[in-house]
Design an enzyme around this catalytic site. Structure first.
Site, PDB file in Angstrom:
ATOM      1  N   GLY A  15      12.464 -13.018 -11.762  1.00 54.23           N
ATOM      2  CA  GLY A  15      11.815 -12.039 -10.891  1.00 54.23           C
ATOM      3  C   GLY A  15      13.011 -12.137  -9.468  1.00 54.23           C
ATOM      4  N   LEU A  16      13.043 -13.458  -8.973  1.00 53.81           N
ATOM      5  CA  LEU A  16      14.011 -13.628  -7.984  1.00 53.81           C
ATOM      6  C   LEU A  16      15.356 -13.431  -8.451  1.00 53.81           C
ATOM      7  CD1 LEU A  16      14.434 -14.345  -4.995  1.00 53.81           C
ATOM      8  CD2 LEU A  16      14.160 -16.797  -5.630  1.00 53.81           C
ATOM      9  N   ASP A  49      20.094 -22.515 -22.851  1.00 56.06           N
ATOM     10  CA  ASP A  49      19.171 -23.253 -22.040  1.00 56.06           C
ATOM     11  C   ASP A  49      19.972 -24.222 -21.176  1.00 56.06           C
ATOM     12  OD1 ASP A  49      17.180 -26.078 -22.376  1.00 56.06           O
ATOM     13  OD2 ASP A  49      16.081 -24.340 -22.449  1.00 56.06           O
ATOM     14  N   GLY A  71      14.654 -22.271 -14.265  1.00 60.10           N
ATOM     15  CA  GLY A  71      13.685 -23.292 -14.579  1.00 60.10           C
ATOM     16  C   GLY A  71      12.358 -22.671 -14.711  1.00 60.10           C
ATOM     17  N   SER A 109      11.039 -25.291  -3.470  1.00 57.90           N
ATOM     18  CA  SER A 109       9.946 -24.548  -3.167  1.00 57.90           C
ATOM     19  C   SER A 109       8.993 -24.799  -1.946  1.00 57.90           C
ATOM     20  CB  SER A 109       8.911 -24.322  -4.660  1.00 57.90           C
ATOM     21  OG  SER A 109       7.738 -23.778  -4.382  1.00 57.90           O
ATOM     22  N   ASN A 110       7.989 -24.038  -1.644  1.00 59.22           N
ATOM     23  CA  ASN A 110       7.034 -24.754  -0.698  1.00 59.22           C
ATOM     24  C   ASN A 110       5.970 -25.466  -1.309  1.00 59.22           C
ATOM     25  OD1 ASN A 110       4.403 -22.933  -1.202  1.00 59.22           O
ATOM     26  ND2 ASN A 110       6.048 -21.851  -1.675  1.00 59.22           N
ATOM     27  N   HIS A 111       5.969 -25.685  -2.650  1.00 53.76           N
ATOM     28  CA  HIS A 111       5.378 -26.390  -3.401  1.00 53.76           C
ATOM     29  C   HIS A 111       5.491 -28.080  -3.315  1.00 53.76           C
ATOM     30  CE1 HIS A 111       2.601 -23.069  -4.269  1.00 53.76           C
ATOM     31  NE2 HIS A 111       3.701 -22.549  -4.772  1.00 53.76           N
ATOM     32  N   TYR A 138       5.458 -28.959 -11.149  1.00 51.47           N
ATOM     33  CA  TYR A 138       6.117 -28.344 -10.605  1.00 51.47           C
ATOM     34  C   TYR A 138       6.508 -28.551  -9.037  1.00 51.47           C
ATOM     35  CZ  TYR A 138       8.135 -24.003  -8.460  1.00 51.47           C
ATOM     36  OH  TYR A 138       8.956 -22.924  -7.650  1.00 51.47           O
ATOM     37  N   ARG A 176      -2.707 -15.169   2.283  1.00 55.59           N
ATOM     38  CA  ARG A 176      -1.656 -16.390   2.521  1.00 55.59           C
ATOM     39  C   ARG A 176      -0.189 -15.878   2.427  1.00 55.59           C
ATOM     40  NH1 ARG A 176       1.288 -19.012  -1.574  1.00 55.59           N
ATOM     41  NH2 ARG A 176       1.947 -21.057  -0.922  1.00 55.59           N
TER      42      ARG A 176
END
Length: 269
Positions: A15-16, A49, A71, A109-111, A138, A176
């Site tokens: 998507g990005l 890959d 990824g 990532s914010n994660h 992740y 959010r």
């Protein structure tokens, strides 16, 4: 730093990656595309890959810089995350080192800080040096990627801007997301700044637009030359009317990582 001409874009079918394929050429970049999934209409894209070290080395050869988006982008078993996000990112950095590529923009990532409590109105914005508190395997892999980037700068002189991306979509889809949204246009502006800023060494930045409801500090991103132009607030009335304001008593609403903290979406493959 002059703009690099040829940039390897991994994860180009995602998507990005799809958004950046459309936006980054306007900044003068010639994109070399890499993804495990074939890209329709892109016969020259490299389909491989991240575990294919020979294909990765060939993809890296001759480029001026790399934007690494490839990824798993949701939660998965540790074994899957290990192979794709941890070993795969290591393989990319090794290929860059071997081929003398000096600049990588890493999609963190914010994660990586997902268990960090979100600031309430009036609280200070979250700085980039807040302790990492990953909310998933992740998020843990993104913490590893940031450490890997620091190591490759200290050990090998490979520069990285690690971008802790919020959510990059055409428009936000939840309350959010009003706080963490990065418009596609601002995403391209941030990646361009990360590719061209001088002497970044290893720099961690947050990736979002300059939202009215922003949770984190964009000072480091702006120091690279990032000038965000968008704000999610234009979507706020509609989303709040549909879903209500965030509830600080709900763990999903109380942490940066949102529902990744409580019920993370699972990678389907």
């Amino acid at each position: 730093m002059p703009a690099p001409r040829t940039v390897l874009l991994t994860g180009a079918a995602g998507g990005l990656g799809t958004l950046m394929r459309g936006l980054l050429p306007a900044y003068g970049y010639e994109l070399r595309l890499f993804d495990v999934t074939p890209i329709e209409g892109e016969p020259d894209a490299i389909t491989a890959d991240l575990g294919d070290k020979e294909a990765l080395r060939e993809a890296v050869r001759g480029v001026d810089a790399i934007i690494h988006l490839a990824g798993i982008s949701l939660e998965a078993s540790f074994d899957k995350i290990l192979r794709s996000n941890i070993e795969g990112t290591y393989n990319l950095y090794e290929a860059a080192r071997e081929e003398g590529v000096g600049r990588i923009v890493f999609a963190s990532s914010n994660h990586a800080i997902g268990f960090t409590p979100r600031p309430a109105a009036g609280d200070a914005l979250i700085p980039v040096d807040t302790p990492r508190r990953p909310d998933t395997f992740y998020g843990l892999s993104k913490s590893f990627g940031e450490d890997l980037a620091q190591f490759y700068w200290d050990k090998h002189g490979v520069e990285t801007v690690s971008v802790r991306i919020g959510s990059c979509f055409t428009e936000p889809t939840s309350v959010r997301m009003l706080s963490v949204w990065m418009s596609p246009g601002d995403g391209a502006r941030l990646f361009h700044a990360a590719l061209t800023a001088p002497d970044v060494r290893h720099t961690v930045v947050y990736g979002s637009s300059d939202n009215t409801r922003l949770w984190w500090d964009l000072t480091t991103a702006k120091s690279l030359g990032y000038a965000p132009q968008d704000d999610s607030e234009q979507y706020a009335d509609k989303l709040v009317a549909e879903h209500g304001e965030l509830d600080p008593q709900n763990p999903e609403h109380a942490h940066i990582g949102g529902h990744f903290v409580t019920d993370p979406p699972i990678w389907p493959y």
